[in-house]
Structure formats: C-alpha cells, structure tokens
Write a protein that holds these residues in place. Sequence first.
Motif: not given
Length: 350
Positions: A78, A82, A85, A236
């Motif tokens: 990542t 982030t 995910t 996400y």
Amino acid sequence: MVRSYSCPGCGAVMEFDAEKQKMLCSHCGTACTIEELDNILEYDVEREDEISGEFEGNGDRGDFKEFKCPSCGADILTDENTSATFCSFCGRPNLIEDRLTGVDMPSVVIPFKIEKNSAREKYLSWAKKGILTPSGFYKDSTIEKISGIYVPFWLYDYNARIDLTAECTKVHHETRGNYRYTYTDHYMVTRDVESNYERIPVDASEKMPDDVMDKLEPFAYQDMTKFEMPYLSGYYSEKYNYTAEQMSQRAENRIREYILQTARDTIKGYSTVNIRHSNSRLRKIKAEYGLMPVWILNYRYKEKDYLFTLNGQTGKIVAEKPISKGKAVAWFGGLTTVIFTILMIIGQLL
C-alpha cells in the motif's frame, strides 16, 4: 496492524452490505448490525509485518508499506495513505488499523447505500445514453473495475458575518395622454447579516479532482453516523493527504460566497440591485474529519483517459464520455439534410 472480520458462523470474511446496511457473510448469509458486531465477533488480527522503503515502477519512486494478509499470508503493498484495501491474492478486505486510529481516525462516516451491482447498472445506463456515444465505449471488463472508495473530507463549522452596501433602483411607469413616463428612484441599501454554517465539505484527497468531488455534492447528512471501522470492510479507503488547516481556505472561499448570496437574497422588491461593497468576517468553530462514499471507474478509450464517479449515497453521476466522430458527422449531416429539405419546401410554398 491489519484487521479483517470473520463470520461467527463459518469463518468466512464479513463485509459491509450497502443494501442491507449490515455486516454480511456472502458464504453463509449471516448478517449483523455494526452495533452487534462487538458482541458476537472476534477480530482476525495480524500484527503488521511492515517494510519501509522505496518502490520503483515506470521510472517513478515512492514510499510504500507492506503488510501480511491475515487470511493467506500474502504481501499487501500500500501507499502511505491507504487505510482499507484488498488482498490481491485471496481478495480478502483488509483494514490498516494504525491509519484509522488516533489523529487519523475519522469522526463520522456516511456508509455506502448503493451496492456494486447497482453501481454497475447505473454506469451502463449512463454509458448507453447519448446519440454520439461510440458503440464500443463500454466493455464488461471495464465495468468490473468499478471500485467503491471512502474519500476523506474535512467538514467545517463556521460563523460568518457580512456588511453589504448596494445601489438599488425602483422603476415605475405612468401614461398621461399620448405620453408614457418612466420614473426611476434610487436607493442605497445596507445589510448586516450573520449566519452559521455547519459541516461545509472539502475533500482532502490528493488523488481525487476537487472539481469532481464538488460536483458530486450534496451528501445527505441524515445518513451520517459515528465512524466505526467495519463500515470500511469490502471497500477501499484513503486517509487525508491535507490537514484541516491546509484546506480551510477552500472552505472559507465557499462560505464567503454563501454569506454574500444570503445577504443578497434579503434585498427584495427592487428593479435592479448593484452591490457596491461587501466585507465578510469568518470565525472557524471546528473542523471534523469524515469519510464519504464514492464509486469510481478510470477507463481508457482510444488513448485517452476518462473518469466516471458516482455518489455512493445519492446516486449522482459526474463523468465524461467520448464522442464518436463518425456518429457526429452522420448526425450533423442528417440534421443539415433535414433543415435543407424544410427550407426547400418553404421556398416552393412561397
């Protein structure tokens, strides 16, 4: 620390279901509310195996962090922002917990209300509309790439006050005999208006175009709720790139427009209104960190990139689509022929 949620019935992964507004196991159908989750679930938690370093790709270099998937042990790569995910190997949703706690923990969230199949249908309906849209514009492989992402926003509360001076006129007419008289009266109008604005949204993501995020508004705040990490499972998520202080100027620019319009709307009953002077004063009360739901699809058509975005709560679409040059030529050619034929008929009738 990487976190995911296991079903108490079968051990499969649980994700937040936008349609049911519950955590749902797609394997056995077990469902529960976010409030019930702490009482019936144990978290699958894997201590992070983190590697900080440099990542090379396409000539670019950037920071990355690597974690282990709690389910299959595969590496999850990542960037530094982030916060939610998926494992690219087993597909399990994973939350990067240290990016969702402390100062990085959002205060509020608007959960997704439009699930993935509905988002696909809305994209297809939009893509098929338009007489100039290319026939091969949309493909199943493209539609599958649509992703739900929680976009970071700062929500500002402000007190605003404005002093305004306007030159106004009232025009009236009188008819006497064969003459019509016009009278114009001039006025200087002043206003001193104060107003409070709550939760003015400004997106804090570097990746999302500001103009697109602005157009996706409004979000309906009646669905806003206290942030809980399970809402992110199956989507996400990004944490903010810019602090509340860095984004406050954008919020203040919007609020100055709002307070000016509010004051302008109090001036009624005049034929013309010309604002000569205005002075606004703003006082920030607080800034709140929140996450907003957005479906996003990046696609490429004939060497050009396009962006489709869908408000994951209201269904509002902000997007652009290509134009078929062949269809455009045919359409305008047909239109020209129709106009020419009509003009010929009219000419014969005269």
